[in-house]
Structure formats: structure tokens, C-alpha cells
Motif scaffolding. Structure first.
Motif, PDB file in Angstrom:
ATOM      1  N   ALA A  14       0.735  -1.148   0.130  1.00 25.11           N
ATOM      2  CA  ALA A  14       0.009  -0.057  -0.054  1.00 25.11           C
ATOM      3  C   ALA A  14       0.962   1.340  -0.047  1.00 25.11           C
ATOM      4  O   ALA A  14       1.991   1.141   0.763  1.00 25.11           O
ATOM      5  CB  ALA A  14      -0.905  -0.095   1.468  1.00 25.11           C
ATOM      6  N   PHE A  15       0.514   2.187  -0.870  1.00 23.00           N
ATOM      7  CA  PHE A  15       1.634   3.528  -1.070  1.00 23.00           C
ATOM      8  C   PHE A  15       1.074   4.565   0.129  1.00 23.00           C
ATOM      9  O   PHE A  15       1.869   5.167   0.441  1.00 23.00           O
ATOM     10  CB  PHE A  15       1.447   3.800  -2.209  1.00 23.00           C
ATOM     11  N   ASP A  40      -1.318   3.429  -5.285  1.00 27.16           N
ATOM     12  CA  ASP A  40      -1.394   4.128  -6.370  1.00 27.16           C
ATOM     13  C   ASP A  40      -1.156   3.642  -7.458  1.00 27.16           C
ATOM     14  O   ASP A  40      -0.492   2.368  -7.733  1.00 27.16           O
ATOM     15  CB  ASP A  40       0.080   4.914  -5.948  1.00 27.16           C
ATOM     16  N   ASP A  41      -1.691   4.112  -8.631  1.00 28.19           N
ATOM     17  CA  ASP A  41      -1.524   3.747  -9.981  1.00 28.19           C
ATOM     18  C   ASP A  41      -2.053   2.176 -10.066  1.00 28.19           C
ATOM     19  O   ASP A  41      -1.493   1.454 -10.941  1.00 28.19           O
ATOM     20  CB  ASP A  41       0.018   3.504 -10.337  1.00 28.19           C
ATOM     21  N   LEU A  42      -3.078   1.956  -9.479  1.00 29.68           N
ATOM     22  CA  LEU A  42      -3.833   0.799  -9.508  1.00 29.68           C
ATOM     23  C   LEU A  42      -5.236   0.848 -10.274  1.00 29.68           C
ATOM     24  O   LEU A  42      -5.739   1.697 -10.036  1.00 29.68           O
ATOM     25  CB  LEU A  42      -4.025   0.019  -8.129  1.00 29.68           C
ATOM     26  N   GLY A  43      -5.179   0.172 -11.547  1.00 28.39           N
ATOM     27  CA  GLY A  43      -6.542   0.193 -12.040  1.00 28.39           C
ATOM     28  C   GLY A  43      -7.520  -0.282 -11.411  1.00 28.39           C
ATOM     29  O   GLY A  43      -7.557  -1.126 -10.543  1.00 28.39           O
ATOM     30  N   TYR A  44      -8.858   0.231 -11.677  1.00 27.94           N
ATOM     31  CA  TYR A  44     -10.145  -0.011 -11.031  1.00 27.94           C
ATOM     32  C   TYR A  44     -10.349  -1.474 -10.947  1.00 27.94           C
ATOM     33  O   TYR A  44     -10.778  -2.201 -10.045  1.00 27.94           O
ATOM     34  CB  TYR A  44     -11.203   0.847 -11.887  1.00 27.94           C
ATOM     35  N   SER A  45     -10.062  -2.291 -12.183  1.00 25.53           N
ATOM     36  CA  SER A  45     -10.214  -3.924 -12.306  1.00 25.53           C
ATOM     37  C   SER A  45      -9.092  -4.407 -12.231  1.00 25.53           C
ATOM     38  O   SER A  45      -9.139  -5.709 -12.425  1.00 25.53           O
ATOM     39  CB  SER A  45     -10.984  -3.802 -13.844  1.00 25.53           C
ATOM     40  N   ASP A  46      -8.183  -3.991 -11.312  1.00 22.52           N
ATOM     41  CA  ASP A  46      -6.797  -4.917 -11.267  1.00 22.52           C
ATOM     42  C   ASP A  46      -7.003  -5.633 -10.282  1.00 22.52           C
ATOM     43  O   ASP A  46      -6.398  -6.791 -10.095  1.00 22.52           O
ATOM     44  CB  ASP A  46      -5.641  -3.913 -10.943  1.00 22.52           C
ATOM     45  N   LEU A  47      -7.862  -5.509  -9.376  1.00 21.50           N
ATOM     46  CA  LEU A  47      -7.834  -6.422  -8.251  1.00 21.50           C
ATOM     47  C   LEU A  47      -9.056  -7.265  -8.514  1.00 21.50           C
ATOM     48  O   LEU A  47     -10.023  -7.306  -9.174  1.00 21.50           O
ATOM     49  CB  LEU A  47      -8.642  -5.629  -6.931  1.00 21.50           C
ATOM     50  N   GLY A  48      -8.888  -8.550  -7.794  1.00 27.21           N
ATOM     51  CA  GLY A  48      -9.796  -9.615  -7.918  1.00 27.21           C
ATOM     52  C   GLY A  48     -11.182  -9.520  -7.357  1.00 27.21           C
ATOM     53  O   GLY A  48     -12.273  -9.808  -8.037  1.00 27.21           O
ATOM     54  N   THR A  77      -2.963  11.594 -12.808  1.00 25.11           N
ATOM     55  CA  THR A  77      -1.862  11.164 -12.091  1.00 25.11           C
ATOM     56  C   THR A  77      -2.096  11.308 -10.364  1.00 25.11           C
ATOM     57  O   THR A  77      -3.374  11.416 -10.052  1.00 25.11           O
ATOM     58  CB  THR A  77      -0.716  12.282 -12.195  1.00 25.11           C
ATOM     59  N   CYS A  78      -1.126  10.657  -9.613  1.00 28.38           N
ATOM     60  CA  CYS A  78      -1.381  10.450  -8.384  1.00 28.38           C
ATOM     61  C   CYS A  78      -1.434  11.684  -7.348  1.00 28.38           C
ATOM     62  O   CYS A  78      -2.510  11.496  -6.336  1.00 28.38           O
ATOM     63  CB  CYS A  78      -0.028   9.469  -7.567  1.00 28.38           C
ATOM     64  N   GLY A 166       7.781   8.957  -5.469  1.00 27.47           N
ATOM     65  CA  GLY A 166       8.347   7.360  -5.551  1.00 27.47           C
ATOM     66  C   GLY A 166       9.635   7.433  -5.151  1.00 27.47           C
ATOM     67  O   GLY A 166      10.570   8.344  -5.131  1.00 27.47           O
ATOM     68  N   ALA A 167       9.872   6.257  -4.388  1.00 30.93           N
ATOM     69  CA  ALA A 167      11.495   6.034  -4.075  1.00 30.93           C
ATOM     70  C   ALA A 167      11.392   4.122  -4.015  1.00 30.93           C
ATOM     71  O   ALA A 167      10.410   3.519  -4.162  1.00 30.93           O
ATOM     72  CB  ALA A 167      11.378   6.428  -2.667  1.00 30.93           C
ATOM     73  N   SER A 168      12.728   3.885  -3.847  1.00 26.97           N
ATOM     74  CA  SER A 168      12.960   2.327  -3.593  1.00 26.97           C
ATOM     75  C   SER A 168      12.115   2.013  -2.455  1.00 26.97           C
ATOM     76  O   SER A 168      12.026   2.613  -1.461  1.00 26.97           O
ATOM     77  CB  SER A 168      14.332   2.160  -3.313  1.00 26.97           C
TER      78      SER A 168
END
Length: 212
Positions: A14-15, A40-48, A77-78, A166-168
């Protein structure tokens, strides 16, 4: 505040984490505790839980046990999206009409393009705090770089955040967005270093549990 710590510990990534909990037993009977997770940057339909083809069992469990937001509108953008989520206002009203790193010459210095969460809007944690909640955040902030623009100044009682976009995920501290070569972290508005062995997903989840 969400009470199921075992679910939190299973959280894959989780960002941003926003947590709020009531202060008194009497208030808890009237006001719900809740946890808001921003990926962040997760599409609406990416999750199960929303029909995605990849397996996301922990996030699916959280969706099944919580409230699904099915009519939230994001920006491209975020940080503009995050400003809308935290303020309930359009990102231009909140001062982040565009990511600070992507401001064009035509946008710089213009109202709505301050590049940080401005004082023209009230934030969700500010409103919650004024109504008896304890509020905390762990994860990515990206809404202002200084102590005066940090979560500590915008309604969060406790905070441990990454300032940049963003970062490592690890303790090498490498920044990946913006001009800074190194990640910048703030704890309660003060700059701190990531501890040895830092891994973002585990650290942010553990920090949120600590705040609870």
C-alpha cells in the motif's frame, strides 16, 4: 480504526495508509473506526474483488469486509487524485492541478497549481480531528515537501511518510521521481532516515498498527 490486525499484517502493498480512531469508549459506540488504503497507479479492475485476473486475496478480503467506493473519480496522476480524496474538492481547488514535478511554464505561479495542498480546502483528517477522532497516516504523502506542508500540519496526529512521488521500497533510499537523489521521509513533520532493513510494505503496515 480497523480492528483486524491479522488482515493488516497480510497486506501485500500500500503506498498510502490513512487511519482514524475515536478517542473515547462512548464516542466509539456512535462513530465508526475506519482505515483507508490508497494503492497508487492501480487500475479499477486490477483487483480480484473488482473482476481482475490476478490474485489479490488480501486486498479482496479488505474489500469484502469494508465499503467499496464505486463512484470515485481520479485525476490522470497520483498527487492530484490524492488531493481530491483528502479534501473532497477538485484538485485545482486544492492547489494540485498538476503534479509539482510536471508543472509547465504556463501553470507555474497560477492559482490551482501551487504544487502542494493549499489552505483553501479543509482536509479529511482536519475535519475528523475536530470531531473527536485520532488520525494517522503512514506511506506516501506527495502533497508538500516542508514541515509546514506535512501531514502534521494538515490534521494528522501521527505520521510517517515519503515526501516524494516515488522511491525504492528498500533501505537504499533511492528516489525515483523528481530531482532528489535520495528519498525524503518525515515523521510527525520532522525529517528522519529509513531504518536499516526498511521494506516499505511491511514498515507502513507495522507503523499503522503501532498508531492504532
Amino acid at each position: 480504526m480497523y480492528k483486524n490486525n491479522s488482515v493488516l499484517r497480510r497486506l501485500g502493498f500500500a503506498f498510502g495508509l490513512l487511519a482514524a480512531s475515536t478517542l473515547t469508549a462512548a464516542a466509539e459506540k456512535q462513530k465508526p473506526n475506519f482505515l483507508l488504503i490508497v494503492a497508487d497507479d492501480l487500475g479499477y479492475s486490477d483487483l480480484g474483488a473488482f473482476g481482475g485476473e490476478i490474485e489479490t486475496p488480501t486486498l479482496d478480503a479488505l474489500a469484502d469486509e469494508g465499503i467499496r467506493m464505486t463512484n470515485f473519480h481520479t485525476a490522470p496522476t497520483c498527487s492530484p487524485t490524492r488531493s481530491m480524496l483528502l479534501s473532497g474538492a477538485d484538485s485545482h481547488q486544492a492547489g494540485i492541478g498538476n503534479m509539482a514535478e510536471l508543472l509547465t511554464e504556463e501553470q507555474r505561479g497560477k492559482p490551482g497549481y501551487e504544487g502542494h495542498l493549499n489552505n483553501l480546502v479543509a482536509t479529511l483528517p482536519e475535519v475528523l480531528r475536530d470531531n473527536g477522532y485520532s488520525t494517522s497516516i503512514a506511506g506516501k504523502w506527495h502533497l508538500g515537501r516542508t514541515e509546514e506542508l506535512s501531514p502534521a500540519a494538515r490534521g494528522f496526529d501521527h505520521s510517517w511518510v515519503l515526501v516524494q512521488g516515488g522511491a525504492s521500497h528498500f533501505d537504499d533510499g533511492r528516489a525515483i521521481i523528481g530531482v532528489d537523489p535520495k528519498a525524503i521521509y518525515l515523521e510527525n513533520g520532522k525529517q528522519v532516515e529509513a531504518p536499516d532493513g526498511f521494506y516499505s510494505s511491511d514498515f507502513y503496515a507495522d507503523k499503522t498498527i503501532e498508531y492504532i
